[in-house]
Design a protein around this motif. Structure first.
Motif, PDB file in Angstrom:
ATOM      1  N   PRO A 136       0.823  -1.214   0.000  1.00  0.00           N
ATOM      2  CA  PRO A 136       0.000   0.000   0.000  1.00  0.00           C
ATOM      3  C   PRO A 136       0.855   1.261   0.000  1.00  0.00           C
ATOM      4  N   ALA A 137       0.326   2.305  -0.598  1.00  0.00           N
ATOM      5  CA  ALA A 137       0.939   3.642  -0.570  1.00  0.00           C
ATOM      6  C   ALA A 137       2.430   3.601  -0.871  1.00  0.00           C
ATOM      7  N   ASP A 138       2.786   2.907  -1.949  1.00  0.00           N
ATOM      8  CA  ASP A 138       4.203   2.696  -2.238  1.00  0.00           C
ATOM      9  C   ASP A 138       4.668   3.383  -3.519  1.00  0.00           C
ATOM     10  N   TRP A 139       3.939   4.382  -3.983  1.00  0.00           N
ATOM     11  CA  TRP A 139       4.386   5.079  -5.184  1.00  0.00           C
ATOM     12  C   TRP A 139       5.756   5.733  -4.948  1.00  0.00           C
ATOM     13  N   TYR A 140       5.930   6.328  -3.765  1.00  0.00           N
ATOM     14  CA  TYR A 140       7.195   6.941  -3.414  1.00  0.00           C
ATOM     15  C   TYR A 140       8.023   5.978  -2.572  1.00  0.00           C
ATOM     16  N   SER A 141       9.327   5.940  -2.837  1.00  0.00           N
ATOM     17  CA  SER A 141      10.237   5.141  -2.028  1.00  0.00           C
ATOM     18  C   SER A 141      10.406   5.793  -0.656  1.00  0.00           C
ATOM     19  N   PRO A 142      10.931   5.060   0.333  1.00  0.00           N
ATOM     20  CA  PRO A 142      11.193   5.679   1.644  1.00  0.00           C
ATOM     21  C   PRO A 142      12.064   6.925   1.541  1.00  0.00           C
ATOM     22  N   ALA A 143      13.072   6.893   0.675  1.00  0.00           N
ATOM     23  CA  ALA A 143      13.932   8.067   0.518  1.00  0.00           C
ATOM     24  C   ALA A 143      13.148   9.246  -0.062  1.00  0.00           C
ATOM     25  N   GLU A 144      12.246   8.958  -0.987  1.00  0.00           N
ATOM     26  CA  GLU A 144      11.434  10.023  -1.571  1.00  0.00           C
ATOM     27  C   GLU A 144      10.454  10.590  -0.546  1.00  0.00           C
ATOM     28  N   LEU A 145       9.864   9.713   0.253  1.00  0.00           N
ATOM     29  CA  LEU A 145       8.935  10.190   1.281  1.00  0.00           C
ATOM     30  C   LEU A 145       9.623  11.107   2.283  1.00  0.00           C
ATOM     31  N   ASP A 146      10.916  10.914   2.478  1.00  0.00           N
ATOM     32  CA  ASP A 146      11.659  11.777   3.383  1.00  0.00           C
ATOM     33  C   ASP A 146      11.925  13.158   2.782  1.00  0.00           C
ATOM     34  N   ALA A 147      11.544  13.342   1.524  1.00  0.00           N
ATOM     35  CA  ALA A 147      11.815  14.606   0.840  1.00  0.00           C
ATOM     36  C   ALA A 147      10.567  15.272   0.276  1.00  0.00           C
ATOM     37  N   VAL A 148       9.526  14.480  -0.048  1.00  0.00           N
ATOM     38  CA  VAL A 148       8.366  15.020  -0.757  1.00  0.00           C
ATOM     39  C   VAL A 148       7.578  15.968   0.145  1.00  0.00           C
ATOM     40  N   ARG A 149       7.374  17.174  -0.324  1.00  0.00           N
ATOM     41  CA  ARG A 149       6.635  18.186   0.418  1.00  0.00           C
ATOM     42  C   ARG A 149       5.148  18.099   0.090  1.00  0.00           C
ATOM     43  N   LEU A 150       4.320  18.445   1.060  1.00  0.00           N
ATOM     44  CA  LEU A 150       2.877  18.382   0.824  1.00  0.00           C
ATOM     45  C   LEU A 150       2.412  19.484  -0.112  1.00  0.00           C
ATOM     46  N   SER A 151       2.817  20.699   0.138  1.00  0.00           N
ATOM     47  CA  SER A 151       2.284  21.830  -0.618  1.00  0.00           C
ATOM     48  C   SER A 151       2.913  21.911  -2.003  1.00  0.00           C
ATOM     49  N   SER A 152       2.074  21.946  -3.028  1.00  0.00           N
ATOM     50  CA  SER A 152       2.589  22.042  -4.392  1.00  0.00           C
ATOM     51  C   SER A 152       3.122  23.445  -4.685  1.00  0.00           C
TER      52      SER A 152
END
Length: 429
Positions: free
Chosen positions: A210-226
């Motif tokens: 589930p919810a695996d589009w982003y890798s753990p490393a990406e999740l540590d960087a992806v910001r919520l606000s576009s």
């Protein structure tokens, strides 16, 4: 006028053109009855001095290359900028958010638009003076260094923290006739999506996790606000109204993982949590946690890229605000939107929502598109008295129809939305 390549599929395509002092309360407003359709009648009348007009306008003042907006605003003869400015002059907001206004460090673009366009009368409309404005960096076009769209390469708009071809594209600016408490502004540009409890993270449907589009490393960087979320405190007399502004991503231009649809949902949720007692998790760019203090007055504004009835938002995203117990929906409307829905036909014929409340015209810009939708909102808190509301969308027999027109639009595919409020009793915080 679309800011992105052709979408993978036809969903809610909401985007724009391809396109410090403190003082007292002074307000001279143009009061337009909602029944008049918010067309911006040129005969000005002074409203009661306690009334304040808040507005939002996705003005499509974005450009394809860095520096182009400054170039276009450096002279007073850009036709689109003039149409945007006249639209604002006809509606005369006291506090205004403009979405899709490229960010330029130092506020150069904001000052050029104010000096060369807003403070210059257009075709009989009176000039407007905004002594206060606020701009700040946004996530659009800022490289992430990651393959966020999972296409096997790194780079380009889809791999930026927010879609954009250069840093600051599709930014925003707040103008105000009332002082802005600049030192008290809170921004949430760098808040990480994963840090929102129960975040609706995108899922790769081709895998069992589930919810695996982003890798753990990406999740540590992806910001919520576009782009960014800003709490901009406006001093109105001895009171403060928090202008909560943002521009969530259009929930389209992605794939089956729906990464933009889920992001749009959670971008809207940020403000729903912020004005509730459930924002302990939320940290701003200075590292301060928490939401809006209880009892504060606020107005949520912006192109939310979500319609409560039509389009294809994720899980009724905008209802998080429209049905929020602390938020009031003034239901602004216009006669021009009704006429446009009938004229454009297409998807509009099957819409469930009231055409009178539409704020954006997408039927002409997208073949087989979603039709005209309610995308732009000005939502005061329930404790604030709403005096009037409207959408600047003149009918075709109105002399000011030239400011909205039909595709290709002279200003923007969005319409200016305004709400008159009386923030009596607002706390001084």
């Amino acid at each position: 006028m679309l800011p992105r390549p052709t979408p993978h599929r036809s969903r809610l395509a909401l985007a724009g053109a391809a396109a410090l002092a403190l003082g007292g309360l002074t307000a001279s407003l143009l009061t337009i009855p909602a029944s008049a359709g918010g067309t911006g009648i040129d005969a000005r009348r002074s409203a009661k001095p306690a009334d304040v007009r808040f507005a939002t306008f996705n003005a499509s003042l974005n450009r394809f290359a860095e520096g182009d907006l400054v170039r276009d605003l450096s002279t007073p003869d850009n036709a689109q900028a003039a149409a945007v400015a006249e639209t604002i002059q006809r509606t005369d907001p006291d506090v205004l958010l403009i979405n899709e206004f490229d960010y330029v460090a130092g506020g150069r673009a904001a000052e050029l638009f104010r000096d060369n366009y807003l403070e210059v009368g257009h075709r009989g409309a009176a000039p407007l003076h905004y002594p206060y404005y606020y701009v700040a960096p946004v996530n659009t076009g800022v490289p992430s260094g990651l393959d966020l769209d999972n296409n096997g390469t790194i780079g380009g708009g889809n791999d930026a923290f927010g879609f954009g071809t250069f840093p600051g594209q599709y930014g925003m600016v707040v103008y105000s006739k009332h002082p802005i408490a600049t030192d008290e502004v809170r921004t949430f540009q760098r808040f990480l999506w994963k840090d929102m409890p129960g975040a609706v993270l995108p899922d790769d449907p081709a895998t069992p996790e589930p919810a695996d589009w982003y890798s753990p490393a990406e999740l540590d960087a992806v910001r919520l606000s576009s782009k960014s979320h800003w709490d901009v405190p406006i001093r109105i007399g001895g009171r403060t109204v928090h202008f909560l502004v943002s521009h969530p991503t259009p929930p389209t231009f992605d794939g089956a993982e729906d990464r933009n649809g889920t992001r749009n949902h959670d971008e809207i949720r940020l403000w729903a949590d912020y004005v509730s007692d459930r924002a302990d998790y939320l940290y701003d760019d200075e590292g301060t946690y928490g939401g809006l203090p209880r009892g504060s007055r606020f107005v949520v504004a912006g192109d939310q890229n979500a319609d409560p009835f039509d389009g294809d938002s994720f899980d009724d995203a905008i209802l998080q605000l429209l049905e929020h117990p602390r938020v009031r929906d003034p239901h602004p409307r216009s006669a021009g939107a009704v006429e446009a829905a009938a004229r454009d036909a297409g998807a509009n014929l099957d819409h469930a929502g009231p055409a009178a409340q539409d704020t954006a015209d997408f039927a002409d810009a997208l073949p087989n598109g979603p039709g005209n939708l309610r995308a732009d909102y000005v939502l005061p808190d329930r404790s604030t008295k709403v005096r009037d509301a409207g959408v600047f969308w003149p009918e075709s027999d109105d002399p000011l129809f030239r400011l909205v027109g039909t595709f290709p639009f002279p200003a923007s595919d969005h319409r200016l939305v305004w709400v008159d409020v009386r923030p009596t009793g607002a706390h001084g915080r």
